[in-house]
Design a protein around this motif. Structure first.
Motif, mmCIF file in Angstrom:
data_model
loop_
_atom_site.group_PDB
_atom_site.id
_atom_site.type_symbol
_atom_site.label_atom_id
_atom_site.label_comp_id
_atom_site.label_asym_id
_atom_site.label_seq_id
_atom_site.Cartn_x
_atom_site.Cartn_y
_atom_site.Cartn_z
ATOM 1 N N SER A 30 -6.599 -2.641 4.655
ATOM 2 C CA SER A 30 -6.466 -1.782 3.489
ATOM 3 C C SER A 30 -7.830 -1.708 2.813
ATOM 4 O O SER A 30 -8.400 -2.738 2.458
ATOM 5 C CB SER A 30 -5.426 -2.378 2.538
ATOM 6 N N THR A 31 -8.348 -0.488 2.628
ATOM 7 C CA THR A 31 -9.656 -0.304 2.008
ATOM 8 C C THR A 31 -9.480 0.391 0.660
ATOM 9 O O THR A 31 -8.880 1.459 0.575
ATOM 10 C CB THR A 31 -10.577 0.540 2.912
ATOM 11 N N PHE A 32 -10.013 -0.235 -0.381
ATOM 12 C CA PHE A 32 -9.912 0.285 -1.739
ATOM 13 C C PHE A 32 -11.105 1.177 -2.069
ATOM 14 O O PHE A 32 -12.125 1.154 -1.365
ATOM 15 C CB PHE A 32 -9.817 -0.889 -2.721
ATOM 16 N N PRO A 33 -11.020 1.969 -3.150
ATOM 17 C CA PRO A 33 -12.110 2.874 -3.508
ATOM 18 C C PRO A 33 -13.462 2.182 -3.682
ATOM 19 O O PRO A 33 -14.502 2.788 -3.428
ATOM 20 C CB PRO A 33 -11.646 3.492 -4.833
ATOM 21 N N ASP A 34 -13.467 0.910 -4.073
ATOM 22 C CA ASP A 34 -14.739 0.194 -4.242
ATOM 23 C C ASP A 34 -15.293 -0.351 -2.927
ATOM 24 O O ASP A 34 -16.315 -1.022 -2.899
ATOM 25 C CB ASP A 34 -14.595 -0.936 -5.259
ATOM 26 N N GLY A 35 -14.590 -0.088 -1.802
ATOM 27 C CA GLY A 35 -15.047 -0.520 -0.489
ATOM 28 C C GLY A 35 -14.541 -1.892 -0.066
ATOM 29 O O GLY A 35 -14.706 -2.283 1.087
ATOM 30 N N VAL A 52 -2.234 5.979 12.696
ATOM 31 C CA VAL A 52 -2.879 4.667 12.643
ATOM 32 C C VAL A 52 -3.740 4.525 11.391
ATOM 33 O O VAL A 52 -4.252 3.460 11.128
ATOM 34 C CB VAL A 52 -3.727 4.384 13.905
ATOM 35 N N ALA A 53 -3.881 5.595 10.609
ATOM 36 C CA ALA A 53 -4.608 5.533 9.349
ATOM 37 C C ALA A 53 -4.058 6.578 8.399
ATOM 38 O O ALA A 53 -3.745 7.685 8.807
ATOM 39 C CB ALA A 53 -6.097 5.760 9.582
ATOM 40 N N TRP A 54 -3.938 6.228 7.126
ATOM 41 C CA TRP A 54 -3.446 7.153 6.111
ATOM 42 C C TRP A 54 -3.757 6.597 4.735
ATOM 43 O O TRP A 54 -4.211 5.470 4.596
ATOM 44 C CB TRP A 54 -1.947 7.419 6.281
ATOM 45 N N THR A 55 -3.502 7.399 3.705
ATOM 46 C CA THR A 55 -3.752 6.999 2.330
ATOM 47 C C THR A 55 -2.426 6.726 1.642
ATOM 48 O O THR A 55 -1.450 7.432 1.851
ATOM 49 C CB THR A 55 -4.519 8.108 1.577
ATOM 50 N N SER A 56 -2.406 5.705 0.809
ATOM 51 C CA SER A 56 -1.218 5.356 0.034
ATOM 52 C C SER A 56 -1.654 4.784 -1.302
ATOM 53 O O SER A 56 -2.803 4.967 -1.705
ATOM 54 C CB SER A 56 -0.362 4.359 0.819
ATOM 55 N N LYS A 57 -0.734 4.086 -1.975
ATOM 56 C CA LYS A 57 -1.040 3.481 -3.264
ATOM 57 C C LYS A 57 -0.712 2.002 -3.253
ATOM 58 O O LYS A 57 0.266 1.582 -2.656
ATOM 59 C CB LYS A 57 -0.256 4.161 -4.382
ATOM 60 N N ALA A 58 -1.537 1.238 -3.937
ATOM 61 C CA ALA A 58 -1.314 -0.194 -4.102
ATOM 62 C C ALA A 58 -0.204 -0.413 -5.131
ATOM 63 O O ALA A 58 0.234 0.526 -5.796
ATOM 64 C CB ALA A 58 -2.604 -0.864 -4.570
ATOM 65 N N LEU A 110 -5.244 2.932 4.499
ATOM 66 C CA LEU A 110 -4.640 1.936 5.372
ATOM 67 C C LEU A 110 -4.910 2.287 6.822
ATOM 68 O O LEU A 110 -4.886 3.459 7.204
ATOM 69 C CB LEU A 110 -3.142 1.890 5.120
ATOM 70 N N GLN A 111 -5.157 1.246 7.613
ATOM 71 C CA GLN A 111 -5.451 1.470 9.024
ATOM 72 C C GLN A 111 -4.942 0.299 9.859
ATOM 73 O O GLN A 111 -5.137 -0.858 9.506
ATOM 74 C CB GLN A 111 -6.947 1.623 9.228
ATOM 75 N N LEU A 112 -4.298 0.622 10.963
ATOM 76 C CA LEU A 112 -3.863 -0.377 11.935
ATOM 77 C C LEU A 112 -4.981 -0.504 12.959
ATOM 78 O O LEU A 112 -5.347 0.466 13.620
ATOM 79 C CB LEU A 112 -2.562 0.053 12.600
ATOM 80 N N VAL A 113 -5.533 -1.719 13.077
ATOM 81 C CA VAL A 113 -6.676 -1.968 13.957
ATOM 82 C C VAL A 113 -6.272 -2.959 15.041
ATOM 83 O O VAL A 113 -5.589 -3.949 14.762
ATOM 84 C CB VAL A 113 -7.876 -2.521 13.133
ATOM 85 N N ARG A 114 -6.695 -2.704 16.274
ATOM 86 C CA ARG A 114 -6.366 -3.585 17.396
ATOM 87 C C ARG A 114 -6.934 -4.974 17.212
ATOM 88 O O ARG A 114 -8.080 -5.140 16.781
ATOM 89 C CB ARG A 114 -6.885 -3.009 18.703
ATOM 90 N N GLY A 115 -6.138 -5.970 17.536
ATOM 91 C CA GLY A 115 -6.581 -7.350 17.475
ATOM 92 C C GLY A 115 -6.379 -7.986 16.112
ATOM 93 O O GLY A 115 -6.146 -7.296 15.123
ATOM 94 N N ARG A 116 -6.449 -9.302 16.115
ATOM 95 C CA ARG A 116 -6.309 -10.051 14.858
ATOM 96 C C ARG A 116 -7.669 -10.549 14.434
ATOM 97 O O ARG A 116 -8.268 -11.386 15.090
ATOM 98 C CB ARG A 116 -5.354 -11.232 15.052
ATOM 99 N N PHE A 117 -8.155 -10.024 13.338
ATOM 100 C CA PHE A 117 -9.442 -10.425 12.779
ATOM 101 C C PHE A 117 -9.370 -10.288 11.291
ATOM 102 O O PHE A 117 -8.523 -9.548 10.796
ATOM 103 C CB PHE A 117 -10.563 -9.586 13.375
ATOM 104 N N PRO A 118 -10.150 -10.865 10.499
ATOM 105 C CA PRO A 118 -11.046 -11.986 10.748
ATOM 106 C C PRO A 118 -10.390 -13.321 10.408
ATOM 107 O O PRO A 118 -10.974 -14.110 9.690
ATOM 108 C CB PRO A 118 -12.218 -11.710 9.827
ATOM 109 N N GLN A 119 -9.209 -13.597 10.853
ATOM 110 C CA GLN A 119 -8.447 -14.803 10.483
ATOM 111 C C GLN A 119 -9.228 -16.056 10.531
ATOM 112 O O GLN A 119 -10.001 -16.436 11.259
ATOM 113 C CB GLN A 119 -7.217 -14.973 11.355
#
Length: 121
Positions: free
Chosen positions: A34-39, A98-104, A112-121
């Motif tokens: 999830s990426t917010f407006p402030d990056g 796999v990517a779209w905009t929503s609200k917190a 929001l974006q679904l990215v392959r793999g589990r990172f950065p756990q």
């Protein structure tokens, strides 16, 4: 709110068929970013057993349980403290989404974006 971070990320569950309750298997083994407006970003990792773990915008860890209700995913944070609410939000039905905009939870827009793999756990 500290628990809002992982709850918002649950929106990024891509569905793989058009059933009454959207399947969420596409999110298992992958990362919802999830990426917010402030990056700043947040990450969530869903498990097939109904649990999730997350890292908030400042890297703070949290975890809890998820469940499906019709076309929504609902999350309940258990750690670092039990959240007083259950947060539910619609799940995309299109497997190609796999990517779209929503609200917190606080109304702030997020990408929001679904990215392959589990990172950065």
């Amino acid at each position: 709110m500290r628990f809002a971070a992982p709850l918002v990320l649950a929106l990024a569950l891509a569905a793989s068929s058009a059933s009454a309750a959207p399947p969420i298997e596409a999110a298992f083994g992958n990362t919802v970013v999830s990426t917010f407006p402030d990056g700043k970003t947040q990450h969530i990792w869903l498990d097939s057993d109904g649990g999730y773990t997350a890292a908030g915008r400042r890297g703070q860890p949290s975890s809890g349980r998820w469940s499906l209700k019709a076309d929504e995913i609902c999350l309940r944070q258990l750690r670092p403290f039990p959240a007083p609410i259950v947060y539910c939000t619609p799940v995309p039905k299109d497997a190609a989404t796999v990517a779209w905009t929503s609200k917190a939870l606080n109304g702030q827009p997020v990408r929001l974006q679904l990215v392959r793999g589990r990172f950065p756990q």
